[in-house]
Design a protein around this motif. Sequence first.
Motif, PDB file in Angstrom:
ATOM      1  N   ALA A 164       0.801  -1.225   0.000  1.00 22.95           N
ATOM      2  CA  ALA A 164       0.000   0.000   0.000  1.00 22.95           C
ATOM      3  C   ALA A 164       0.836   1.278   0.000  1.00 22.95           C
ATOM      4  O   ALA A 164       0.365   2.322   0.446  1.00 22.95           O
ATOM      5  N   GLU A 166       1.629   3.082  -2.492  1.00 22.56           N
ATOM      6  CA  GLU A 166       1.034   4.062  -3.398  1.00 22.56           C
ATOM      7  C   GLU A 166      -0.141   4.768  -2.730  1.00 22.56           C
ATOM      8  O   GLU A 166      -0.302   5.982  -2.839  1.00 22.56           O
ATOM      9  N   ARG A 167      -0.963   4.008  -2.006  1.00 23.24           N
ATOM     10  CA  ARG A 167      -2.081   4.623  -1.294  1.00 23.24           C
ATOM     11  C   ARG A 167      -1.572   5.571  -0.199  1.00 23.24           C
ATOM     12  O   ARG A 167      -2.156   6.628   0.039  1.00 23.24           O
ATOM     13  N   ARG A 281      -4.539   4.517   5.456  1.00 21.82           N
ATOM     14  CA  ARG A 281      -5.918   4.358   5.944  1.00 21.82           C
ATOM     15  C   ARG A 281      -6.566   5.678   6.360  1.00 21.82           C
ATOM     16  O   ARG A 281      -7.761   5.705   6.664  1.00 21.82           O
ATOM     17  N   ALA A 298     -11.611   2.958   1.765  1.00 22.22           N
ATOM     18  CA  ALA A 298     -10.577   2.334   0.936  1.00 22.22           C
ATOM     19  C   ALA A 298     -11.050   2.242  -0.512  1.00 22.22           C
ATOM     20  O   ALA A 298     -11.126   1.154  -1.093  1.00 22.22           O
ATOM     21  N   ASP A 299     -11.368   3.388  -1.104  1.00 23.17           N
ATOM     22  CA  ASP A 299     -11.809   3.404  -2.497  1.00 23.17           C
ATOM     23  C   ASP A 299     -10.621   3.165  -3.427  1.00 23.17           C
ATOM     24  O   ASP A 299      -9.461   3.449  -3.078  1.00 23.17           O
ATOM     25  N   PRO A 300     -10.876   2.661  -4.641  1.00 25.63           N
ATOM     26  CA  PRO A 300      -9.774   2.486  -5.602  1.00 25.63           C
ATOM     27  C   PRO A 300      -9.129   3.833  -5.919  1.00 25.63           C
ATOM     28  O   PRO A 300      -9.799   4.863  -6.006  1.00 25.63           O
ATOM     29  N   LEU A 301      -7.807   3.824  -6.096  1.00 28.32           N
ATOM     30  CA  LEU A 301      -7.104   5.063  -6.424  1.00 28.32           C
ATOM     31  C   LEU A 301      -7.386   5.467  -7.867  1.00 28.32           C
ATOM     32  O   LEU A 301      -7.452   4.607  -8.749  1.00 28.32           O
ATOM     33  N   PRO A 302      -7.562   6.762  -8.139  1.00 27.11           N
ATOM     34  CA  PRO A 302      -7.686   7.212  -9.527  1.00 27.11           C
ATOM     35  C   PRO A 302      -6.450   6.813 -10.320  1.00 27.11           C
ATOM     36  O   PRO A 302      -5.328   6.849  -9.811  1.00 27.11           O
ATOM     37  N   VAL A 303      -6.657   6.466 -11.558  1.00 32.58           N
ATOM     38  CA  VAL A 303      -5.541   5.993 -12.379  1.00 32.58           C
ATOM     39  C   VAL A 303      -4.448   7.052 -12.508  1.00 32.58           C
ATOM     40  O   VAL A 303      -3.257   6.746 -12.442  1.00 32.58           O
ATOM     41  N   TRP A 305      -3.798   9.679 -10.469  1.00 32.13           N
ATOM     42  CA  TRP A 305      -3.747  10.485  -9.257  1.00 32.13           C
ATOM     43  C   TRP A 305      -2.402  11.196  -9.082  1.00 32.13           C
ATOM     44  O   TRP A 305      -2.361  12.342  -8.623  1.00 32.13           O
TER      45      TRP A 305
END
Length: 315
Positions: A164, A166-167, A281, A298-303, A305
Amino acid sequence: MKPEKILYVDDEAIALKYFERLVGPLAPVLTAISVEEGRAVLGTHGSEIAVLVCDQRMPGERGNELLRHARQHYPHIVRMLTTAYSELGEAIDAINTGEIYRYIAKPWELESLRADLRNALELATLRHERDELMRDRMVAQQGQLVAARLGSLLVACAGVSETAYERALFRFARAAQAVGSREAAIDWNQWDHADLQQAEAQRSVAIAAQLRRWLQRWGAFTGEGPAQDVLAQALGGEHRPDGVLLRQTKGLTELLSAPAGQVVTAEDCLWLAWQLWTEGRFSVAGSAGAWRVAPAAADPLPVDWLADAMERLRG
């Protein structure tokens, strides 16, 4: 604002009136009757003044003292010294030490005086245009530096955490956008492009090392509650039921906004390390004059971003 005025400093009131009458058609004229008064006028109207003409022989301080002051504090102003032929040596010394553009001999010859001042005003215009171009370049370079730092942080995060990362950086970038990351200052008298790139590469290595130390110190992630306790204690926040309330946000942006060449500290890296530890988180949002760090969906990250964050953070 383009400087367009001429400041003339002379202790003889008649000379001030004569100069203003002769030169007024060329540009607006400000006058002062002493070096001390000249400094005061510069302090009030410095950004408006294109040319400073100062008499050398005055009671108290000499004219070259004011010209030296202008050189240090108002480098955009074209500086000229007016003096009698008997004081020519002092004028030459002023030229040799870089205090003045040129001197004007007294008594003045009208057309020569006007020609000299036209040339000085043209030089001031060229300096202003040059400074504007340099300012635009600096703004562009500063924006590029923040974008480059964000990309380097992604590489550093990937090097110290396998999950995680990248998040975590996504949350870090969003927080910087929310609280407002200032521009990273670059002293162009110190840095050229190659030296700056080297310093930034070394900075990235130092950041990765600090991130690794924080993660080793904290150990395994033990849950959102204990993690918020760690953050509140580390950043001087208040752990509340709905998250951690922060009133100081420097620690959230220092990795992006620190001046070029500034040594990276453990405290600078704490916020990003914490986001890595918690695997991104938590998000940051405004809350009654402060900032609240709270669990986020925990939404998917924009492509795109990262590209979007780079664009937004560079202003």
